[in-house]
Design an enzyme around this catalytic site. Structure first.
Site, mmCIF file in Angstrom:
data_model
loop_
_atom_site.group_PDB
_atom_site.id
_atom_site.type_symbol
_atom_site.label_atom_id
_atom_site.label_comp_id
_atom_site.label_asym_id
_atom_site.label_seq_id
_atom_site.Cartn_x
_atom_site.Cartn_y
_atom_site.Cartn_z
ATOM 1 N N TYR A 250 0.792 -1.162 0.142
ATOM 2 C CA TYR A 250 -0.053 0.074 -0.053
ATOM 3 C C TYR A 250 0.895 1.419 -0.056
ATOM 4 C CZ TYR A 250 -2.922 3.709 1.633
ATOM 5 O OH TYR A 250 -3.755 4.724 1.754
ATOM 6 N N SER B 129 12.006 12.941 1.357
ATOM 7 C CA SER B 129 12.443 12.821 2.704
ATOM 8 C C SER B 129 13.781 12.281 3.041
ATOM 9 C CB SER B 129 11.373 11.685 3.049
ATOM 10 O OG SER B 129 11.808 11.281 4.430
ATOM 11 N N GLU C 80 14.384 10.413 4.910
ATOM 12 C CA GLU C 80 14.626 8.848 5.188
ATOM 13 C C GLU C 80 15.191 8.395 4.016
ATOM 14 O OE1 GLU C 80 13.395 6.534 7.091
ATOM 15 O OE2 GLU C 80 13.610 7.918 8.644
ATOM 16 N N TYR D 113 8.919 2.783 3.015
ATOM 17 C CA TYR D 113 8.653 4.104 2.812
ATOM 18 C C TYR D 113 9.537 4.906 2.100
ATOM 19 C CZ TYR D 113 8.052 9.092 4.108
ATOM 20 O OH TYR D 113 7.928 10.405 4.107
ATOM 21 N N GLU E 135 -0.104 12.168 16.069
ATOM 22 C CA GLU E 135 0.164 11.573 17.556
ATOM 23 C C GLU E 135 0.997 10.679 17.412
ATOM 24 O OE1 GLU E 135 -2.914 12.520 16.209
ATOM 25 O OE2 GLU E 135 -3.753 13.570 17.514
ATOM 26 N N ALA F 119 14.874 -2.436 10.121
ATOM 27 C CA ALA F 119 15.932 -1.642 9.951
ATOM 28 C C ALA F 119 15.837 -0.169 10.281
ATOM 29 C CB ALA F 119 16.206 -1.550 8.381
#
Ligand code: NAP
Ligand code: G4F
Length: 348
Positions: free
Chosen positions: A101, A135, A137, A158, A195, A289
């Site tokens: 997804y 990002s 990341e 991601y 949150e 990871a």
């Protein structure tokens, strides 16, 4: 000036700050909202006026990055001058649970949106400027400090999906001459942060523990270090990128990093509690990871865009704790008056 912007992800943290900024600048703002069984516009309700009211400049459209036909229809209808692609399943830990997804929305979703914009430009002969939310990341395990020249080494579904989206965007810029900017943004937070991201999880818990609404905080890796800035500053950088003469890629960061442990110290200091008494490790919050240390070098954005951050990390934590104390205080009042039952929320 009459400029029209389309924000995918307007209901998210960044989308809400960006919508405010663009409305202040006189834009007509269109945002894409996902259909949900509950209200999901909490972050933009304060700027939304019914479309039947005069002078409305904020319009919402139902859509989803997994639905290319719908995205295409919205682009054709809105005829935007600028498109900001902020839509994403943006939680790194959750991307290990929902990899397909995440890739579909973050990587292929970006491709769908790029195709819709390309076809709209071809048909209308209008230029559209496109911002792609990349990002830090994407740098993953590369040693800090990271800048635009640092190679990518993604460490999660991601991050790998964001790398794919980055290269789709770059390819469309090179292949079709489209005005596309990749922002490579380091972590940015605010009182509107989801949150389940670690800073908000901590500031919210500190406030709730202080008021007796919670007793424990379960976390994962406390040693990870991030370069945390304020989301309000970072959406300004997105806009500035699209106002430049040439499309380019930019790292946006404060240049200062802190550990999760330091975040705990700052947040619990604000409420005058010792975090060590309340924090427990829960291995569910560890990642298969990890990304150990992100620290950005935003010299290029500073020099070429004149961008710089205005909020330090201790100021940011203070702002978030103050907001969460206010929310917790309201909840406490409702509970004491019997209008709210005790309930627990699951937080990743
Ligand atoms: P966020 O609060 O999680 O917001 C994400 C937005 O994307 C929400 O509006 C969400 O809608 C929407 N969305 C999720 N799935 C979608 C789908 N299938 N189709 C269309 N929209 C979808 O994230 P954020 O912190 O504002 O970040 C904005 C963007 O920057 C994201 O792409 C994120 O990955 C990226 N980014 C964030 C940071 C950071 O530190 N905040 C750093 C670098 C990059 P709902 O409200 O309905 O969930
Ligand atoms: O707050 P986090 O979940 O943010 P993360 O993974 O850095 O990702 C965020 O920033 C990225 C930019 O670099 C964005 F692209 C992305 O969309 C998102 O906004 O976790 C930060 C650190 C991690 O090392 C994590 O392992 O905090 C550590 N951590 C420790 N305990 C925890 C927890 N993170 C979460 N979410 N929950 C915990 O209990």
């Amino acid at each position: 000036m009459n400029r029209r912007a389309l924000i995918v992800g307007i209901t998210g943290q960044d989308g809400s700050y960006l919508a405010e900024l663009l409305l202040q600048k006189g834009y007509q703002v269109h945002g894409i909202v996902r259909r949900a069984s509950t209200f999901n516009t909490g972050r933009i309700d304060h700027i939304y006026a019914d479309r039947h009211e005069p002078d409305t400049r904020l319009f919402l459209h139902f859509g989803d990055l997994s639905d290319g036909t719908g995205m295409r229809r919205i682009v054709e209808e809105v005829k935007p001058n600028e498109v900001y692609n902020l839509g994403a399943q943006s939680h790194v830990r959750v991307s290990f649970d929902e990899p397909e997804y995440t890739a579909d929305v973050v990587a292929t979703g970006t491709l769908r949106l790029l195709e819709a914009v390309r076809d709209y430009m071809l048909g209308s002969k209008q230029t559209v400027r496109f911002y792609q939310a990349g990002s830090s990341e994407m740098f993953g395990s590369e040693a800090p400090p990271q800048n635009e020249k640092t190679p990518f080494h993604p460490r999660s579904p991601y991050a790998a999906s964001k790398v794919a989206a980055h290269w789709f965007a770059t390819n469309y810029r090179e292949a079709y001459g489209m005005f596309i900017c990749n922002g490579i943004l380091f972590n940015h937070e605010s009182p509107r942060r989801g949150e389940t991201f670690v800073t908000r999880k901590i500031t919210r818990a500190a406030a709730r523990i202080k008021l007796g609404l919670d007793h424990k905080l379960h976390l994962g890796n406390l040693d990870a270090k991030r370069d945390w800035g304020f989301a309000g500053d970072y959406v300004r950088a997105m806009w500035q990128m699209l106002q430049a003469d040439q499309p380019d890629d930019f790292v946006v960061a404060t240049g200062v990093s802190h550990s999760v442990r330091q975040c705990l110290e700052l947040a619990f200091q604000e409420v005058e509690l010792d975090w060590k008494k309340y924090v427990e490790l829960d291995s569910r919050y560890l990642r298969p990871a990890e990304v150990d240390h992100l620290l950005g070098d935003a010299s290029k954005a500073r020099e070429k865009l004149g961008w710089q951050p205005t909020v330090t990390f201790p100021e940011l934590v203070k702002m978030m704790v103050a907001h969460d104390l206010e929310l917790a205080g309201r909840e406490q009042t409702l509970r004491l008056s019997g209008q709210l039952q005790e309930g627990r929320r699951h937080a990743w």
